[in-house]
Design an enzyme around this catalytic site. Sequence first.
Site, PDB file in Angstrom:
ATOM      1  N   ARG A 101     -24.089  26.727   9.907  1.00 15.38           N
ATOM      2  CA  ARG A 101     -25.041  27.260   8.780  1.00 15.38           C
ATOM      3  C   ARG A 101     -26.257  27.446   8.634  1.00 15.38           C
ATOM      4  O   ARG A 101     -26.992  26.351   8.940  1.00 15.38           O
ATOM      5  CB  ARG A 101     -23.970  26.315   7.296  1.00 15.38           C
ATOM      6  CG  ARG A 101     -24.350  27.468   6.147  1.00 15.38           C
ATOM      7  CD  ARG A 101     -23.766  26.797   4.492  1.00 15.38           C
ATOM      8  NE  ARG A 101     -25.096  25.528   4.888  1.00 15.38           N
ATOM      9  CZ  ARG A 101     -25.589  24.727   3.870  1.00 15.38           C
ATOM     10  NH1 ARG A 101     -23.641  23.998   3.917  1.00 15.38           N
ATOM     11  NH2 ARG A 101     -26.046  24.225   3.646  1.00 15.38           N
ATOM     12  N   SER A 138     -28.178  16.610   2.917  1.00 14.01           N
ATOM     13  CA  SER A 138     -27.743  17.100   1.715  1.00 14.01           C
ATOM     14  C   SER A 138     -28.757  16.502   1.072  1.00 14.01           C
ATOM     15  O   SER A 138     -28.667  15.534  -0.280  1.00 14.01           O
ATOM     16  CB  SER A 138     -26.681  15.893   1.143  1.00 14.01           C
ATOM     17  OG  SER A 138     -25.306  16.473   1.962  1.00 14.01           O
ATOM     18  N   GLU A 197     -23.579  10.341   3.936  1.00 16.08           N
ATOM     19  CA  GLU A 197     -22.705  11.947   2.960  1.00 16.08           C
ATOM     20  C   GLU A 197     -21.487  11.695   3.688  1.00 16.08           C
ATOM     21  O   GLU A 197     -20.572  12.771   3.144  1.00 16.08           O
ATOM     22  CB  GLU A 197     -23.410  13.169   4.345  1.00 16.08           C
ATOM     23  CG  GLU A 197     -24.680  13.829   4.292  1.00 16.08           C
ATOM     24  CD  GLU A 197     -25.086  15.305   4.801  1.00 16.08           C
ATOM     25  OE1 GLU A 197     -24.828  15.811   4.560  1.00 16.08           O
ATOM     26  OE2 GLU A 197     -25.541  14.264   5.970  1.00 16.08           O
ATOM     27  N   GLY A 232     -20.026  22.062   4.437  1.00 13.12           N
ATOM     28  CA  GLY A 232     -19.593  21.697   3.973  1.00 13.12           C
ATOM     29  C   GLY A 232     -18.518  22.331   4.022  1.00 13.12           C
ATOM     30  O   GLY A 232     -18.267  23.592   3.958  1.00 13.12           O
ATOM     31  N   ASP A 283     -29.951  27.723   6.702  1.00 12.54           N
ATOM     32  CA  ASP A 283     -31.183  27.409   5.750  1.00 12.54           C
ATOM     33  C   ASP A 283     -31.983  27.999   6.008  1.00 12.54           C
ATOM     34  O   ASP A 283     -32.797  28.193   6.626  1.00 12.54           O
ATOM     35  CB  ASP A 283     -30.711  26.007   5.359  1.00 12.54           C
ATOM     36  CG  ASP A 283     -29.406  25.366   5.273  1.00 12.54           C
ATOM     37  OD1 ASP A 283     -28.002  26.259   4.933  1.00 12.54           O
ATOM     38  OD2 ASP A 283     -29.649  24.432   5.024  1.00 12.54           O
ATOM     39  N   GLU A 286     -32.851  24.456   8.467  1.00 11.78           N
ATOM     40  CA  GLU A 286     -32.626  24.064   9.034  1.00 11.78           C
ATOM     41  C   GLU A 286     -31.125  24.768   9.415  1.00 11.78           C
ATOM     42  O   GLU A 286     -30.331  25.228   9.338  1.00 11.78           O
ATOM     43  CB  GLU A 286     -32.024  22.358   8.283  1.00 11.78           C
ATOM     44  CG  GLU A 286     -30.862  23.089   7.767  1.00 11.78           C
ATOM     45  CD  GLU A 286     -30.220  21.412   6.985  1.00 11.78           C
ATOM     46  OE1 GLU A 286     -29.921  20.691   7.744  1.00 11.78           O
ATOM     47  OE2 GLU A 286     -29.882  21.598   6.048  1.00 11.78           O
ATOM     48  N   ASN A 292     -26.477  23.972  10.620  1.00  4.71           N
ATOM     49  CA  ASN A 292     -25.775  22.320   9.903  1.00  4.71           C
ATOM     50  C   ASN A 292     -25.048  22.876  10.890  1.00  4.71           C
ATOM     51  O   ASN A 292     -24.129  24.571  10.912  1.00  4.71           O
ATOM     52  CB  ASN A 292     -25.995  22.888   8.696  1.00  4.71           C
ATOM     53  CG  ASN A 292     -26.876  22.732   7.715  1.00  4.71           C
ATOM     54  OD1 ASN A 292     -27.160  21.455   7.676  1.00  4.71           O
ATOM     55  ND2 ASN A 292     -27.375  23.631   7.081  1.00  4.71           N
ATOM     56  N   TYR A 295     -23.688  18.793  -5.646  1.00  5.70           N
ATOM     57  CA  TYR A 295     -22.376  18.548  -5.539  1.00  5.70           C
ATOM     58  C   TYR A 295     -22.029  17.727  -7.016  1.00  5.70           C
ATOM     59  O   TYR A 295     -21.123  18.343  -7.287  1.00  5.70           O
ATOM     60  CB  TYR A 295     -22.687  17.197  -4.584  1.00  5.70           C
ATOM     61  CG  TYR A 295     -22.569  17.634  -3.655  1.00  5.70           C
ATOM     62  CD1 TYR A 295     -22.593  18.789  -2.537  1.00  5.70           C
ATOM     63  CD2 TYR A 295     -23.718  16.872  -2.602  1.00  5.70           C
ATOM     64  CE1 TYR A 295     -22.302  18.969  -0.913  1.00  5.70           C
ATOM     65  CE2 TYR A 295     -24.511  17.203  -1.314  1.00  5.70           C
ATOM     66  CZ  TYR A 295     -23.381  17.797  -0.754  1.00  5.70           C
ATOM     67  OH  TYR A 295     -23.964  18.153   0.354  1.00  5.70           O
TER      68      TYR A 295
HETATM   69  N1  LIG Z   1     -40.202  23.799   3.166  1.00  2.54           N
HETATM   70  C1  LIG Z   1     -39.176  24.196   1.954  1.00  2.54           C
HETATM   71  N2  LIG Z   1     -40.122  24.679   0.645  1.00  2.54           N
HETATM   72  C2  LIG Z   1     -39.731  25.009  -0.317  1.00  2.54           C
HETATM   73  N3  LIG Z   1     -38.029  23.842  -0.587  1.00  2.54           N
HETATM   74  C3  LIG Z   1     -37.878  23.963   0.574  1.00  2.54           C
HETATM   75  C4  LIG Z   1     -38.558  23.514   1.929  1.00  2.54           C
HETATM   76  N4  LIG Z   1     -37.276  22.609   2.565  1.00  2.54           N
HETATM   77  C5  LIG Z   1     -36.378  22.624   1.910  1.00  2.54           C
HETATM   78  N5  LIG Z   1     -36.231  23.109   0.513  1.00  2.54           N
HETATM   79  C6  LIG Z   1     -35.397  22.964  -0.575  1.00  2.54           C
HETATM   80  O1  LIG Z   1     -34.863  21.493  -0.131  1.00  2.54           O
HETATM   81  C7  LIG Z   1     -33.761  21.523  -0.001  1.00  2.54           C
HETATM   82  C8  LIG Z   1     -32.125  20.781   1.443  1.00  2.54           C
HETATM   83  O2  LIG Z   1     -33.884  21.315   2.521  1.00  2.54           O
HETATM   84  P1  LIG Z   1     -32.997  21.641   4.313  1.00  2.54           P
HETATM   85  O3  LIG Z   1     -33.935  21.559   5.032  1.00  2.54           O
HETATM   86  O4  LIG Z   1     -31.849  22.204   3.644  1.00  2.54           O
HETATM   87  O5  LIG Z   1     -32.485  20.274   4.148  1.00  2.54           O
HETATM   88  P2  LIG Z   1     -30.316  19.113   3.162  1.00  2.54           P
HETATM   89  O6  LIG Z   1     -29.965  20.123   3.395  1.00  2.54           O
HETATM   90  O7  LIG Z   1     -30.137  18.613   5.465  1.00  2.54           O
HETATM   91  O8  LIG Z   1     -30.860  18.124   2.746  1.00  2.54           O
HETATM   92  C9  LIG Z   1     -33.552  23.371   0.326  1.00  2.54           C
HETATM   93  O9  LIG Z   1     -32.191  23.867   0.480  1.00  2.54           O
HETATM   94  C10 LIG Z   1     -34.403  23.352  -0.115  1.00  2.54           C
HETATM   95  O10 LIG Z   1     -33.705  24.075  -1.601  1.00  2.54           O
HETATM   96 MG   LIG Z   2     -30.307  22.298   3.886  1.00  2.00          MG
END
Ligand SMILES: Nc1ncnc2c1ncn2[C@@H]1O[C@H](COP(=O)(O)OP(=O)(O)O)[C@@H](O)[C@H]1O
Ligand SMILES: [Mg+2]
Length: 306
Positions: free
Chosen positions: A255, A150, A22, A276, A257, A270, A272, A216
């Site tokens: 933050r 990311s 990242e 960002g 999610d 998750e 964070n 991004y």
């Molecule tokens: N279980 C899930 N079901 C549907 N979409 C998901 C799921 N997990 C992640 N996503 C999608 O993938 C993106 C990134 O996942 P995330 O776990 O937040 O990891 P990171 O942001 O650290 O890469 C999320 O913002 C969402 O759009």
């Molecule tokens: Mg995320």
Amino acid sequence: MTAASVAKFGRVGVLYGGTSSEREVSLQSGEAVYQALLNAGVEVVALDLQQDPISAIQQAQIDRAFIALHGPGGEDGAIQALLTIMGIGYTGSGVQASALAMDKLKTKYVLQALAIPTPPFAVLSADSDWVAVMNKLGGAAMVKPAHEGSSIGMSKVHSAAELQQAYQMASQYDRAVFAEALITGAEYTVAILGGQSLPAIKLETDNAFYDYDAKYISNETRYLCPCGLSGEPAERLQSLALASFQALDCRGWGRVDFMADSDGNFFVLEVNTVPGMTSHSLVPMAAKAVGLSFDELCVKILELID
Ligand SMILES: Nc1ncnc2c1ncn2[C@@H]1O[C@H](COP(=O)(O)OP(=O)(O)O)[C@@H](O)[C@H]1O
Ligand SMILES: [Mg+2]
């Protein structure tokens, strides 16, 4: 903010760049934070920690650090531990919370133990029973390396064959890989600042999910704040965000999610600990909704160092 009111921070080092995948995002966050602190009259130096972070921090003679590093090495407790040993105060979460939040899988174990909803999941290995995993997760899943951010190394899968392929791709990034049940409703994110949730943001993308491009590069991603929720659901989302942040013992800012399912149930994806911080990032957007400019937000994050 007057120069006198920010003099108490002393000399502040913005730690950014680093070596994680990242890095590019961190360069942008760090430059934006550096400029904001400069605007606010803070005595500030920008330190790209690509090589020899110990000497770089020592030579800069800083009193405090604003950590704008994303991903392993910067967001995972390592830099936090170094700064703790050096006696330099830093923004955001401490060593343990940073390490825990960097690991999405371990985060889920903690959330589960506290009955905070997170999507069902299965840990994957080279000899997983791919068909059984797909059945367990309801036929559709997201595959994730446990320690990346990311959206790096992630993919959406709908079959056992896709699951196995996605595992092989994700395992190039991390030895810990898991699959999570796909949640198909709206996506939200909630910023935390100083022990409070800021207004939630709803994210909409036409991509398969909120991937690196949607985050991004694309101009098509839609950010809604206010997010369209009100009353009980809005409060529930905010209190789940705060509960997750506190469950990991996070501090200062961060933050959380979320995905919602079609019935409107929220699931935490998750936490964070160094989100960002470019001018168009999500935490600054939520701060703006409560009247805090980007410059004020950066100063506030510094003030939250304890
Ligand atoms: N279980 C899930 N079901 C549907 N979409 C998901 C799921 N997990 C992640 N996503 C999608 O993938 C993106 C990134 O996942 P995330 O776990 O937040 O990891 P990171 O942001 O650290 O890469 C999320 O913002 C969402 O759009
Ligand atoms: Mg995320």
